[in-house]
Design a protein around this motif. Sequence first.
Motif, PDB file in Angstrom:
ATOM      1  N   PHE A 164     101.479  -2.693  39.310  1.00  0.00           N
ATOM      2  CA  PHE A 164     102.505  -2.003  38.556  1.00  0.00           C
ATOM      3  C   PHE A 164     102.213  -2.404  36.985  1.00  0.00           C
ATOM      4  O   PHE A 164     101.617  -1.219  36.668  1.00  0.00           O
ATOM      5  CB  PHE A 164     103.824  -2.620  37.923  1.00  0.00           C
ATOM      6  CG  PHE A 164     104.666  -2.755  39.368  1.00  0.00           C
ATOM      7  CD1 PHE A 164     103.939  -1.643  40.520  1.00  0.00           C
ATOM      8  CD2 PHE A 164     105.609  -3.983  39.935  1.00  0.00           C
ATOM      9  CE1 PHE A 164     104.624  -1.715  42.225  1.00  0.00           C
ATOM     10  CE2 PHE A 164     105.964  -4.139  41.099  1.00  0.00           C
ATOM     11  CZ  PHE A 164     106.118  -2.669  42.268  1.00  0.00           C
ATOM     12  N   HIS A 165     100.788  -2.699  36.723  1.00  0.00           N
ATOM     13  CA  HIS A 165     100.542  -3.207  35.317  1.00  0.00           C
ATOM     14  C   HIS A 165      99.125  -2.000  35.235  1.00  0.00           C
ATOM     15  O   HIS A 165      98.921  -1.270  34.482  1.00  0.00           O
ATOM     16  CB  HIS A 165      99.647  -4.131  34.958  1.00  0.00           C
ATOM     17  CG  HIS A 165      98.203  -4.410  33.986  1.00  0.00           C
ATOM     18  ND1 HIS A 165      98.948  -3.891  32.994  1.00  0.00           N
ATOM     19  CD2 HIS A 165      97.090  -4.542  34.382  1.00  0.00           C
ATOM     20  CE1 HIS A 165      97.361  -4.207  32.184  1.00  0.00           C
ATOM     21  NE2 HIS A 165      96.835  -4.192  33.311  1.00  0.00           N
ATOM     22  N   ARG A 166      98.792  -1.942  36.735  1.00  0.00           N
ATOM     23  CA  ARG A 166      97.050  -1.022  36.648  1.00  0.00           C
ATOM     24  C   ARG A 166      97.499   0.187  36.394  1.00  0.00           C
ATOM     25  O   ARG A 166      97.037   0.815  35.929  1.00  0.00           O
ATOM     26  CB  ARG A 166      96.240  -1.303  38.127  1.00  0.00           C
ATOM     27  CG  ARG A 166      96.260  -2.350  37.609  1.00  0.00           C
ATOM     28  CD  ARG A 166      95.121  -3.218  39.205  1.00  0.00           C
ATOM     29  NE  ARG A 166      94.827  -2.693  39.984  1.00  0.00           N
ATOM     30  CZ  ARG A 166      94.911  -2.731  41.403  1.00  0.00           C
ATOM     31  NH1 ARG A 166      95.764  -3.621  42.099  1.00  0.00           N
ATOM     32  NH2 ARG A 166      94.028  -2.199  42.127  1.00  0.00           N
ATOM     33  N   TYR A 167      98.861   0.342  37.695  1.00  0.00           N
ATOM     34  CA  TYR A 167      99.204   1.534  38.002  1.00  0.00           C
ATOM     35  C   TYR A 167     100.452   2.465  36.272  1.00  0.00           C
ATOM     36  O   TYR A 167      99.659   3.438  36.017  1.00  0.00           O
ATOM     37  CB  TYR A 167     100.330   1.546  38.689  1.00  0.00           C
ATOM     38  CG  TYR A 167     100.919   3.387  39.368  1.00  0.00           C
ATOM     39  CD1 TYR A 167     101.119   3.821  40.387  1.00  0.00           C
ATOM     40  CD2 TYR A 167     102.403   3.598  38.366  1.00  0.00           C
ATOM     41  CE1 TYR A 167     101.035   4.993  40.787  1.00  0.00           C
ATOM     42  CE2 TYR A 167     103.157   4.706  38.644  1.00  0.00           C
ATOM     43  CZ  TYR A 167     102.173   5.246  39.541  1.00  0.00           C
ATOM     44  OH  TYR A 167     102.896   6.650  40.348  1.00  0.00           O
ATOM     45  N   ILE A 168     100.905   1.605  35.329  1.00  0.00           N
ATOM     46  CA  ILE A 168     101.661   1.773  34.392  1.00  0.00           C
ATOM     47  C   ILE A 168     100.508   1.910  33.203  1.00  0.00           C
ATOM     48  O   ILE A 168     100.586   2.980  32.709  1.00  0.00           O
ATOM     49  CB  ILE A 168     103.080   1.020  34.681  1.00  0.00           C
ATOM     50  CG1 ILE A 168     103.662   1.551  35.011  1.00  0.00           C
ATOM     51  CG2 ILE A 168     103.344   1.549  32.921  1.00  0.00           C
ATOM     52  CD1 ILE A 168     104.562  -0.136  35.044  1.00  0.00           C
ATOM     53  N   VAL A 169     100.327   1.277  32.894  1.00  0.00           N
ATOM     54  CA  VAL A 169      99.277   0.939  31.785  1.00  0.00           C
ATOM     55  C   VAL A 169      97.862   1.203  32.012  1.00  0.00           C
ATOM     56  O   VAL A 169      97.486   2.341  31.007  1.00  0.00           O
ATOM     57  CB  VAL A 169      99.448  -0.588  31.130  1.00  0.00           C
ATOM     58  CG1 VAL A 169      98.266  -0.564  30.000  1.00  0.00           C
ATOM     59  CG2 VAL A 169     100.721  -1.861  31.283  1.00  0.00           C
ATOM     60  N   GLU A 170      97.102   1.542  33.008  1.00  0.00           N
ATOM     61  CA  GLU A 170      95.781   1.852  33.796  1.00  0.00           C
ATOM     62  C   GLU A 170      95.926   3.026  33.743  1.00  0.00           C
ATOM     63  O   GLU A 170      94.993   3.765  34.095  1.00  0.00           O
ATOM     64  CB  GLU A 170      94.901   0.467  33.837  1.00  0.00           C
ATOM     65  CG  GLU A 170      94.729  -0.571  33.855  1.00  0.00           C
ATOM     66  CD  GLU A 170      93.885  -1.697  34.403  1.00  0.00           C
ATOM     67  OE1 GLU A 170      93.502  -1.243  34.707  1.00  0.00           O
ATOM     68  OE2 GLU A 170      94.046  -3.198  33.695  1.00  0.00           O
ATOM     69  N   GLY A 171      96.741   4.311  35.267  1.00  0.00           N
ATOM     70  CA  GLY A 171      96.717   4.696  34.837  1.00  0.00           C
ATOM     71  C   GLY A 171      95.995   4.846  36.336  1.00  0.00           C
ATOM     72  O   GLY A 171      96.033   6.606  36.820  1.00  0.00           O
ATOM     73  N   GLU A 172      95.943   3.969  36.821  1.00  0.00           N
ATOM     74  CA  GLU A 172      95.345   3.630  38.369  1.00  0.00           C
ATOM     75  C   GLU A 172      96.370   3.594  39.647  1.00  0.00           C
ATOM     76  O   GLU A 172      97.185   3.687  39.642  1.00  0.00           O
ATOM     77  CB  GLU A 172      94.974   2.336  38.130  1.00  0.00           C
ATOM     78  CG  GLU A 172      93.818   1.905  39.962  1.00  0.00           C
ATOM     79  CD  GLU A 172      93.553   0.736  39.616  1.00  0.00           C
ATOM     80  OE1 GLU A 172      93.216   0.202  41.124  1.00  0.00           O
ATOM     81  OE2 GLU A 172      92.965   0.195  38.935  1.00  0.00           O
ATOM     82  N   ARG A 173      96.682   4.982  39.808  1.00  0.00           N
ATOM     83  CA  ARG A 173      97.238   5.392  40.844  1.00  0.00           C
ATOM     84  C   ARG A 173      97.087   5.524  42.085  1.00  0.00           C
ATOM     85  O   ARG A 173      98.331   5.010  43.279  1.00  0.00           O
ATOM     86  CB  ARG A 173      97.307   7.711  40.762  1.00  0.00           C
ATOM     87  CG  ARG A 173      97.621   8.138  39.531  1.00  0.00           C
ATOM     88  CD  ARG A 173      99.260   7.847  38.896  1.00  0.00           C
ATOM     89  NE  ARG A 173      99.534   8.059  37.227  1.00  0.00           N
ATOM     90  CZ  ARG A 173     100.562   7.567  36.837  1.00  0.00           C
ATOM     91  NH1 ARG A 173     101.138   6.842  37.751  1.00  0.00           N
ATOM     92  NH2 ARG A 173     100.420   7.972  35.478  1.00  0.00           N
ATOM     93  N   SER A 174      95.726   4.731  42.005  1.00  0.00           N
ATOM     94  CA  SER A 174      95.748   4.201  43.924  1.00  0.00           C
ATOM     95  C   SER A 174      96.072   3.112  44.178  1.00  0.00           C
ATOM     96  O   SER A 174      96.531   1.804  44.746  1.00  0.00           O
ATOM     97  CB  SER A 174      94.402   4.318  44.473  1.00  0.00           C
ATOM     98  OG  SER A 174      93.874   3.592  43.407  1.00  0.00           O
ATOM     99  N   ALA A 175      96.793   2.637  42.780  1.00  0.00           N
ATOM    100  CA  ALA A 175      97.243   0.287  42.981  1.00  0.00           C
ATOM    101  C   ALA A 175      98.289   0.439  43.331  1.00  0.00           C
ATOM    102  O   ALA A 175      98.879  -0.643  43.973  1.00  0.00           O
ATOM    103  CB  ALA A 175      97.781  -0.062  41.190  1.00  0.00           C
ATOM    104  N   VAL A 176      99.619   1.410  43.777  1.00  0.00           N
ATOM    105  CA  VAL A 176     100.544   1.256  44.567  1.00  0.00           C
ATOM    106  C   VAL A 176     100.767   1.525  45.767  1.00  0.00           C
ATOM    107  O   VAL A 176      99.734   2.850  46.038  1.00  0.00           O
ATOM    108  CB  VAL A 176     101.921   1.421  44.019  1.00  0.00           C
ATOM    109  CG1 VAL A 176     101.797   0.978  42.308  1.00  0.00           C
ATOM    110  CG2 VAL A 176     101.899   2.966  43.685  1.00  0.00           C
ATOM    111  N   ASN A 177     102.150   1.457  46.747  1.00  0.00           N
ATOM    112  CA  ASN A 177     101.268   1.540  48.025  1.00  0.00           C
ATOM    113  C   ASN A 177     102.165   3.061  48.402  1.00  0.00           C
ATOM    114  O   ASN A 177     103.653   2.746  47.762  1.00  0.00           O
ATOM    115  CB  ASN A 177     102.392   0.384  48.642  1.00  0.00           C
ATOM    116  CG  ASN A 177     102.173   0.986  50.434  1.00  0.00           C
ATOM    117  OD1 ASN A 177     101.829   2.041  50.617  1.00  0.00           O
ATOM    118  ND2 ASN A 177     102.799  -0.393  51.024  1.00  0.00           N
ATOM    119  N   PRO A 178     101.706   3.619  49.002  1.00  0.00           N
ATOM    120  CA  PRO A 178     101.466   5.270  48.494  1.00  0.00           C
ATOM    121  C   PRO A 178     103.443   5.412  50.214  1.00  0.00           C
ATOM    122  O   PRO A 178     104.017   5.985  49.783  1.00  0.00           O
ATOM    123  CB  PRO A 178     100.966   6.322  49.469  1.00  0.00           C
ATOM    124  CG  PRO A 178      99.747   5.434  49.950  1.00  0.00           C
ATOM    125  CD  PRO A 178     100.124   4.375  49.160  1.00  0.00           C
TER     126      PRO A 178
END
Length: 1096
Positions: free
Chosen positions: A316-330
């Motif tokens: 969630f840190h990588r997805y929200i703060v770093e914008g890493e869209r592949s970090a969470v489970n699609p």
Amino acid sequence: MVVFDGHEYLTEEERRLQEDRQRTKYWKKWGPYIAERQWATGRSTRPTVYCWHFLTCCYVVREDYSADGDAWSHFTHDMARSRAYRWGEDGIAGVCDTHGWQNIAFAFWNEKDPFLKERLFGLSNPQGNHGESIKEAHFHLDNTPTHSYMKFLYKYPQREFPYQDLLDTNASRTKEDPEYQLLDTGIFAQDRYWDIFIETAKEDDDPDELLFRVTAWNRGPERAPLHIIPHVWFRNTWAWGREPPENKPVIGYYAENMMKSRHHRLGERYVLFSPSPGVGPSGEDVEPELLFTENDTNFELLYGGKNESPYVKDAFHRYIVEGERSAVNPKRKGTKAAAWFVFNEGGGVAPGECAVVRFRFSRKPETYLDEEEFDDIIDRRREEADDFYYHISPLPLADDLRNIQRQAFAGMLWCKQHYLFIWDEWANGDPNQPPPPAGRKNIRNAAWKHMHCDDILSMPDSWEYPFFAAWDTAFHCITLAMIDPEFAKKQLDLLTREWYCHPNGQIPAYEWNFSDVNPPVHAWATFRVFKIERKLYGRQDLDFLERVFQKLLLNFTWWVNRKDVEGKNVFEGGFLGLDNIGLFNRSEPLPTGGTLEQADSTGWMAFYCLCMLNIALELAKHRRIYEDIASKFFEHFILISDAMTFRMGQKDEKSLWNDEDGFYYDAISWGGPWIQQLPVRSLVGLIPLYATLTLEPELINRLPTFKKRVEWFMANKCDVAERTMHSIRKRGKGDRILLSLVNKERLIKILKRMLDEDEFLSPHGIRSLSKYHKEHPYSMEVNGQVFKVGYVPGDSDSGLFGGNSNWRGPIWLCVNFLLVESLQRFYLFFGQDLKVECPVGSGEYMHLGHVSEEIQHRLQHLFARGDDGRRSINGGNDILDFDPHWRDYLWFYEFFDGDTGRGLGATHQCGWTGLIARMIHDTGVNCRLPQTPRTPRAGMSHYFDDILHRHLGGRRDAQTPNIRSPVLSPTSSGVRLRRSSTSRSLAARSDFSSCTSLNGVLSSGDDRSSVVGSSHPGDDDDDQDEEENGGVTPGIGGAGEVRRGSVNPAWMTDPERVRRRQEAERHLHLYITQQLERVRAERGMEDEVDEFETLP
């Protein structure tokens, strides 16, 4: 139920407690049991370097899997967001079940910080100039014993959080410098921060239905963005190879704004999030984005390894703060989930406005959240909390004191945490992990192989001390017994059970070293809890008293066999919780050779004897066999008392008592007559005052076997009896017998030092070391090394015992509390015949009952506002003292500066500092206000008349008690709590105008200004409703059912319950009137004998 005037009445919270006690409903299954810090010794799910290192400081040994024991560097704050815990979880305002399986907590982001605020930040022991220390601003505002209502405040800066500044500045400071705190950084300048109130409530009659409401107020001068991210996740129980794969839990998408979780023990749960009212120009609701990942370690980031799944703990840190869209489970499933609310349209929330998030944690698959009903439920729980706490302390208190007491109770309950430790698994490692180093079992806690802990425990501090400490727990239980006797009894019982207590009888001290020795206060706490429950609630739990007493017989024997090796009845003991109080490290061999004979250890054992005697006499009233045991403790006390002064019965011999100084000292003994006193005037010399007991003549006459033994001892051991007991033949007030280590002459000498403001007596209580040593430090040179003790009123100036506590001058509430009780016991014997000058040199003489009251009032003035509007604990900080959004919130520090009263050490030490709630209950009604004369009775006449008039005319009626406070009840004048566009209109609602505001400001027209703003009982209790094995309890209605709530409490719609409540109010009114008359007539101490002693 609290009993008034012989009349019983259940408040709604007491009804829930009764249902929990009777096991008809498990109200305590969900509570604030998540630690505020689990990092700083965690174990990763990867082979790593193991190490050990001896350092006395407060980290979580359970999570230490290193090679040198340097747990702080082995598992840092930075690692915590990416590395799975083995033994627990942490979070902000976290809630979980009694086993910590499923967890709910909160994260935030201000678009400035480099990472999500998922957990509270602080310095490790090596990083802080006074040891580990939290560097945040959060407050425990409210909580009820069943956790039916909880409130937490987190102050989140809008600027980038000053992590590096806190690290660098504290690193540059010395032991002589104060700590550099978050407020010192200027981060809150111009009010650029969020007041984030987090409230949790339970449904009217369903303890499994939890409602969460987050209200974030922008205190700054400009619009500001805020991200609110509630987390729901499972503790990692699957990575260690101890559960079958099919038992791995899961959280997944269920419907719009809704998740579904499944756990093989908890069954199915649903989390439904409501859209939040918009904050931008469009006015559109803020819809949450649901995110999913696994609660597994990110090996790739931390160790360069390979992850079994690409979706790991820090997603969630990588997805929200770093914008890493592949970090969470699609695929939208995992073991960790979050709802991401973004309030940044048009620059974010406007100044003075709030963002609101609501969600429900439920067994019911309902897909619609009725926000009006939701808010009504939370309001009802808050009002029921007000009612409950009012009935605990119904006497008229100053609003400020009631605020202090309420927050002290709240802090006690927020410090309940799930504690998991299984020695075999910890020492031997897990099947899916590499074995720990071969020497691991033999370095720390090697003798405690039987330890198997999986309980809800009362912790000393929610962040700094996230583990139990035996003597801390004893003090906690005094305050807890006022509001939840069952939980208090459970705590005391647990530490004597076979999965905690060592087979040899030793009670485990604390996690760092179970074999260390804490003062033996367990028997005292056991009897006090028994008496408090009987007096406040009319229940007498003799089974509890007898059960714990039998285990304490083993513990007492352990003390005698291990700490009095020569059988002289003079005891050693080690540091005994007083850390750096002595000239030498009392836990290690003396550099001088010989043995340290400790006045405090011997005093503690005499105190232990008398507490066991008290319990035995109470039990003997029901089972005569206990008379024999009472006789044993009576005689053992006499022998200890004799040994403290007459070691070998020889004339002119040296002992622990110094007649010239009128004080007790530690002494080094080299055997025989060779003994050297260490003349340090410290708490060590006051502790013998604790060993005091009065025997009621009617009780002695009721127990003929015990009476006969006492008379035999007087006749056949008269030489010992006459020189060690104050009076065997001469009776005191009420024909009482006094058992005490000190006779009248010695008592007066000790009190002359204790009540001297140039020695022990400070404006805020009794110091731990005499101020005499400021100008006269005591030192000794041994083999070229100089050891010295001097008066240090604030933080410790050395690194001894981790450097994060200090017993060389500061004020500690726990030891003050015992001194107060001892003075009250002495008063029961001497009455008004013994008066001492207090303070010394003032010319004013008080009996010892008034002296105890004076000390309690001084302690209360640590927290209460003075004439200048300041609280001593705040150390002169203008923001804390005067800012309207800070001044009503309090931190309950671990200890206090001996000169100024400034709070020091851990900031949320609601454990023993929470004792202030008990002192306010006992003496707050006549605690002098800033405008009244200095002594409590000097201003009594005008104060009593005023307070009686205000009380009798102050309550509006039986249905609307005037007890609400601004801090815990937040809704402001003209400000309504915003709801989403899907919610019904609030135009018809009329109750908001009479409520206090959600931002902590009173509504106009409201003249009220007081504050507001475990394992299940039994051994097999924790699984009472966890037998679903995946089954689901059907909801009352179908999915999407809309239910309407009522503003009025349920009891107001039941005529019979209204009648009972009105009847209870009449009895309460009579009780208050009688108690106030008793206070005015100064009969308080005489009527409180049942609080301390066994009565016939």
